[in-house]
Design an enzyme around this catalytic site. Structure first.
Site, short mmCIF file in Angstrom:
data_model
loop_
_atom_site.label_atom_id
_atom_site.label_comp_id
_atom_site.label_asym_id
_atom_site.label_seq_id
_atom_site.Cartn_x
_atom_site.Cartn_y
_atom_site.Cartn_z
N MET A 1 0.70 -0.96 0.17
CA MET A 1 0.34 -0.01 0.17
C MET A 1 0.45 1.14 0.36
O MET A 1 -0.07 3.16 0.01
CB MET A 1 -0.95 0.09 0.68
CG MET A 1 -1.51 -1.25 1.66
SD MET A 1 -3.01 -1.49 0.13
CE MET A 1 -4.17 -0.19 0.48
N GLY A 2 2.18 0.72 0.99
CA GLY A 2 2.75 1.96 1.07
C GLY A 2 2.19 3.87 0.65
O GLY A 2 2.54 4.27 0.60
N THR A 3 1.08 3.83 1.91
CA THR A 3 0.43 4.72 2.13
C THR A 3 0.20 5.86 3.37
O THR A 3 1.46 5.33 3.89
CB THR A 3 -0.58 3.22 3.13
OG1 THR A 3 -0.54 2.44 1.85
CG2 THR A 3 -2.38 3.84 3.05
N THR A 4 -0.25 6.66 3.00
CA THR A 4 -0.84 7.31 3.77
C THR A 4 -2.21 7.17 4.64
O THR A 4 -3.40 7.01 3.34
CB THR A 4 -0.89 9.16 3.68
OG1 THR A 4 0.38 9.03 3.27
CG2 THR A 4 -0.91 10.22 4.76
#
Length: 233
Positions: free
Chosen positions: A11-14
């Protein structure tokens, strides 16, 4: 350049959850990565668990999806047995149990948010390892490291719904500006006693921050544009 297309989807997400005076606001970007390659630029990282509880997902896309699916199934059974909707705390503790019992295999951090008639709006952070922590606001994913100082300054108690949503959208756009693994659009979910409201903010409508470039037409837009008129002979 090696794009590493065989890497697992991340997801490498915020992801963000914020309480306000009357409910909660959840927010997330939409970029899913496979190594250096953007596998999905418009994914939905805010998943419904029950009518009144949602979860923001970060880490391994597969891990977060399977945890969400299991919890949704168990909460459905729970609701049938009790004859009333599950509370936010029950939902968070069920995710905590799954995450902790499988902590050596799962690579996912989650934020659970929702509203129930007993406790009102609640946010629970469940990071790697299966700890559950009730918080007035929670941030997670790769973009969260750019936001801790911002939230220390910007968050306040008893915000209105509009203030809370503006804070979430601003925070996600800040993380998108700095974090290469976050991007795309911003999605928000507002949960309160009146129900659930989903909002969508396109990437080209977000505020630009320091040294950010203006949005450019994509290659598809250029290819789909009408070509020049043929020269008359």
């Amino acid at each position: 350049m090696d794009l590493n297309l065989d890497a697992q989807h991340s997801m490498g997400t915020t992801i963000i959850g914020v309480t306000y005076n009357g409910g909660v606001v959840l927010g997330a970007d939409s970029r899913t990565s496979t190594g250096m390659y953007v596998a999905n630029r418009a994914s939905d990282k805010i998943t419904q668990l029950t009518d009144n509880v949602y979860v923001c997902r970060s880490g391994s896309a597969a891990d977060s999806q399977v945890v969400s699916d299991y919890v949704r199934y168990f909460l459905h059974q729970h609701t049938i047995q009790l004859g009333q909707p599950a509370t936010v705390k029950v939902s968070a503790n069920l995710i905590r149990m799954l995450a902790y019992n499988n902590k050596n295999m799962l690579q996912t951090g989650l934020i659970v948010g929702g509203w129930d008639k007993y406790d009102g709006g609640k946010i629970y952070g469940i990071p790697l390892g299966g700890t559950v922590v009730e918080q007035p606001f929670a941030i997670g994913g790769s973009g969260s490291s750019y936001l801790y100082g911002f939230f220390d300054q910007a968050w306040k108690e008893n915000m209105t719904k509009e203030e809370a949503e503006q804070l979430v959208v601003k925070a996600v756009s800040l993380a998108i500006a700095r974090d290469g693994a976050s991007g795309g659009v911003v999605r928000t979910v507002i949960i309160n006693s009146e129900g659930v409201t989903r909002n969508f903010y396109p990437g080209d409508k977000l505020q630009l921050w320091h040294e950010e470039l203006e949005p450019q037409n994509s290659l598809l837009d250029i290819l789909n544009a009408a070509g020049p008129e043929p020269m008359a002979m």
